[in-house]
Write a protein that holds these residues in place. Structure first.
Motif, PDB file in Angstrom:
ATOM      1  N   SER A 130     -73.998  58.372  18.118  1.00 51.06           N
ATOM      2  CA  SER A 130     -75.425  58.222  16.732  1.00 51.06           C
ATOM      3  C   SER A 130     -75.200  59.850  16.655  1.00 51.06           C
ATOM      4  N   ARG A 143     -77.924  62.240  12.854  1.00 49.42           N
ATOM      5  CA  ARG A 143     -79.118  62.078  12.358  1.00 49.42           C
ATOM      6  C   ARG A 143     -78.270  63.506  11.086  1.00 49.42           C
ATOM      7  N   ARG A 186     -75.559  50.177  10.035  1.00 52.57           N
ATOM      8  CA  ARG A 186     -75.157  51.920  10.851  1.00 52.57           C
ATOM      9  C   ARG A 186     -76.533  52.353  10.145  1.00 52.57           C
ATOM     10  N   PHE A 187     -76.643  52.780   9.348  1.00 47.58           N
ATOM     11  CA  PHE A 187     -76.983  54.048   8.158  1.00 47.58           C
ATOM     12  C   PHE A 187     -78.006  53.565   7.788  1.00 47.58           C
ATOM     13  N   GLN A 211     -79.890  58.433   8.998  1.00 43.78           N
ATOM     14  CA  GLN A 211     -79.972  58.415  10.728  1.00 43.78           C
ATOM     15  C   GLN A 211     -78.143  57.758  10.711  1.00 43.78           C
ATOM     16  N   MET A 212     -76.976  58.025  11.281  1.00 44.07           N
ATOM     17  CA  MET A 212     -76.148  57.247  11.091  1.00 44.07           C
ATOM     18  C   MET A 212     -75.443  57.024  12.533  1.00 44.07           C
ATOM     19  N   ASN A 213     -75.848  55.641  12.708  1.00 47.46           N
ATOM     20  CA  ASN A 213     -75.637  54.664  14.138  1.00 47.46           C
ATOM     21  C   ASN A 213     -74.242  54.072  14.355  1.00 47.46           C
ATOM     22  N   SER A 214     -74.059  53.763  15.314  1.00 44.06           N
ATOM     23  CA  SER A 214     -72.505  53.114  15.657  1.00 44.06           C
ATOM     24  C   SER A 214     -71.489  53.776  15.029  1.00 44.06           C
ATOM     25  N   LEU A 215     -70.959  55.346  15.367  1.00 34.72           N
ATOM     26  CA  LEU A 215     -70.217  55.655  14.020  1.00 34.72           C
ATOM     27  C   LEU A 215     -69.099  54.894  14.920  1.00 34.72           C
TER      28      LEU A 215
END
Length: 127
Positions: free
Chosen positions: A16, A18, A68-69, A83-87
């Motif tokens: 992740s 941010r 995801r975002f 917020q960027m997750n599971s990139l």
């Protein structure tokens, strides 16, 4: 009037980050703010948008990153976040924030109307 995107870096797939979009010279709260990205050799694409607090504050997230975002704003800090997750490796790009600086603006905003752009922050996702 300036926008500055920051928070990029190198992260492993599944991680992740941010991103922050900070403004100087104006108050972000009054305007719709968009996030874009441009990968090497590809066109710039819209990622997300958050409407002004004077409208409904609604958000838009592109299908490619939906789930995801997350886009949000902290008005006290005059900052919008992504917020960027599971990139994924395919998320690798330079990320930009932008605004059309139209008071009370709401998303989506036509790409050609974005007049003020931050300098971009590089996100690299390794496999």
């Amino acid at each position: 009037v300036q926008l500055q995107a920051s928070g990029g870096g190198l992260v492993q797939a599944g991680g992740s980050l941010r991103l922050s979009c900070a403004a100087s010279g104006f108050t972000l709260d009054y305007y719709a703010i968009g996030w874009f990205r441009q990968a090497p050799g590809k066109e710039r694409e819209g990622v997300s948008c958050i409407s002004s607090s004077d409208s409904d504050g609604s958000t838009y997230v592109a299908e490619s990153v939906r789930g995801r975002f997350i886009v949000s704003r902290d008005n006290a800090k005059n900052t919008v976040y992504l917020q960027m997750n599971s990139l994924k490796p395919e998320d690798t790009a330079v990320y930009y924030c932008a605004t059309d600086k139209v008071p009370g603006g709401s998303c989506p905003v036509e790409y050609g109307r974005y007049r003020y752009w931050g300098q971009g922050t590089l996100v690299t996702v390794s496999a």
